[in-house]
Design a protein around this motif. Structure first.
Motif, mmCIF file in Angstrom:
data_model
loop_
_atom_site.group_PDB
_atom_site.id
_atom_site.type_symbol
_atom_site.label_atom_id
_atom_site.label_comp_id
_atom_site.label_asym_id
_atom_site.label_seq_id
_atom_site.Cartn_x
_atom_site.Cartn_y
_atom_site.Cartn_z
ATOM 1 N N GLY A 199 -6.679 14.419 -32.639
ATOM 2 C CA GLY A 199 -6.001 15.651 -33.014
ATOM 3 C C GLY A 199 -6.363 16.142 -34.409
ATOM 4 O O GLY A 199 -5.909 17.211 -34.847
ATOM 5 N N GLY A 200 -7.149 15.360 -35.117
ATOM 6 C CA GLY A 200 -7.554 15.740 -36.468
ATOM 7 C C GLY A 200 -6.579 15.316 -37.557
ATOM 8 O O GLY A 200 -6.817 15.564 -38.737
ATOM 9 N N GLY A 201 -5.503 14.644 -37.175
ATOM 10 C CA GLY A 201 -4.493 14.293 -38.166
ATOM 11 C C GLY A 201 -4.826 13.102 -39.037
ATOM 12 O O GLY A 201 -4.226 12.911 -40.096
ATOM 13 N N SER A 202 -5.779 12.299 -38.584
ATOM 14 C CA SER A 202 -6.176 11.117 -39.356
ATOM 15 C C SER A 202 -7.674 11.134 -39.587
ATOM 16 O O SER A 202 -8.446 11.439 -38.668
ATOM 17 N N THR A 203 -8.056 10.819 -40.817
ATOM 18 C CA THR A 203 -9.462 10.717 -41.163
ATOM 19 C C THR A 203 -9.677 9.484 -42.046
ATOM 20 O O THR A 203 -8.738 8.994 -42.692
ATOM 21 N N ASP A 204 -10.905 9.026 -42.068
ATOM 22 C CA ASP A 204 -11.257 7.881 -42.899
ATOM 23 C C ASP A 204 -12.711 8.042 -43.308
ATOM 24 O O ASP A 204 -13.512 8.615 -42.555
ATOM 25 N N LYS A 214 -16.620 9.048 -49.923
ATOM 26 C CA LYS A 214 -15.252 9.527 -50.148
ATOM 27 C C LYS A 214 -15.214 10.465 -51.365
ATOM 28 O O LYS A 214 -15.771 10.166 -52.411
ATOM 29 N N GLY A 215 -14.557 11.588 -51.173
ATOM 30 C CA GLY A 215 -14.467 12.572 -52.235
ATOM 31 C C GLY A 215 -15.598 13.580 -52.242
ATOM 32 O O GLY A 215 -15.512 14.609 -52.925
ATOM 33 N N THR A 227 -16.294 20.848 -31.067
ATOM 34 C CA THR A 227 -17.251 20.616 -32.151
ATOM 35 C C THR A 227 -16.599 19.819 -33.269
ATOM 36 O O THR A 227 -15.442 20.056 -33.614
ATOM 37 N N VAL A 228 -17.368 18.894 -33.827
ATOM 38 C CA VAL A 228 -16.948 18.153 -35.014
ATOM 39 C C VAL A 228 -17.949 18.451 -36.123
ATOM 40 O O VAL A 228 -19.137 18.655 -35.853
ATOM 41 N N TYR A 229 -17.455 18.486 -37.349
ATOM 42 C CA TYR A 229 -18.272 18.879 -38.500
ATOM 43 C C TYR A 229 -18.259 17.780 -39.561
ATOM 44 O O TYR A 229 -17.327 16.986 -39.648
ATOM 45 N N LEU A 230 -19.297 17.800 -40.379
ATOM 46 C CA LEU A 230 -19.338 16.954 -41.563
ATOM 47 C C LEU A 230 -19.840 17.817 -42.709
ATOM 48 O O LEU A 230 -21.020 18.177 -42.760
ATOM 49 N N GLU A 231 -18.919 18.167 -43.587
ATOM 50 C CA GLU A 231 -19.270 18.928 -44.780
ATOM 51 C C GLU A 231 -19.670 17.947 -45.865
ATOM 52 O O GLU A 231 -18.895 17.056 -46.223
ATOM 53 N N MET A 232 -20.879 18.097 -46.389
ATOM 54 C CA MET A 232 -21.412 17.152 -47.375
ATOM 55 C C MET A 232 -21.699 17.891 -48.676
ATOM 56 O O MET A 232 -22.526 18.810 -48.696
ATOM 57 N N ASN A 233 -21.030 17.501 -49.730
ATOM 58 C CA ASN A 233 -21.199 18.108 -51.045
ATOM 59 C C ASN A 233 -21.686 17.070 -52.046
ATOM 60 O O ASN A 233 -21.598 15.869 -51.807
ATOM 61 N N SER A 234 -22.181 17.554 -53.168
ATOM 62 C CA SER A 234 -22.674 16.668 -54.240
ATOM 63 C C SER A 234 -23.611 15.608 -53.677
ATOM 64 O O SER A 234 -23.478 14.412 -53.981
#
Length: 124
Positions: free
Chosen positions: A54-59, A65-66, A78-85
């Motif tokens: 349901g999207g309520g838990s992530t790890d 992390k961060g 669809t599932v996404y992975l936003e990658m920054n820095s």
């Protein structure tokens, strides 16, 4: 049976961002935990992030992390992975995976379906 297709990989400079997508088909996507893993040359495939049905838990792994954010849109399967820095050490093939029924966790052995992977390369 579940089919998973990743997209969004590419070449980016250190400090940049990318957004990976994983489109799922063939099963009730909204009831399945989804994960992202990655594999660098000469290394084992490792856990990156997981999101509950349901999207309520992530790890996240400590290394991302961060900086990375996993999310999902069940209406779009669809599932996404936003990658920054992004860092050069983030360079790898990134895979999305669908977990076995009722599983939520980091163990790749408990993921039954895998995409073909998308290459992410971070230059220094």
């Amino acid at each position: 049976q579940v089919q998973l297709v990743e997209s969004g990989g590419g070449l980016v400079q250190a400090g940049g961002s990318l957004r990976l997508s994983c489109a799922a088909s063939g099963r009730t996507f909204s009831s399945v935990t989804m994960g992202w893993f990655r594999q660098a040359p000469g290394k084992e495939r490792e856990f990156v992030a997981v999101i509950s049905w349901g999207g309520g838990s992530t790890d996240y792994s400590d290394s991302v992390k961060g900086r990375f954010t996993i999310s999902r849109n069940n209406a779009k399967n669809t599932v996404y992975l936003e990658m920054n820095s992004l860092k050069p050490e983030d360079t790898a093939i990134y895979y999305c995976a669908a977990a076995r029924d009722y599983y939520y966790g980091r163990s790749k052995r408990d993921y039954d379906y895998w995409g073909q992977g998308t290459q992410v390369t971070v230059s220094s």
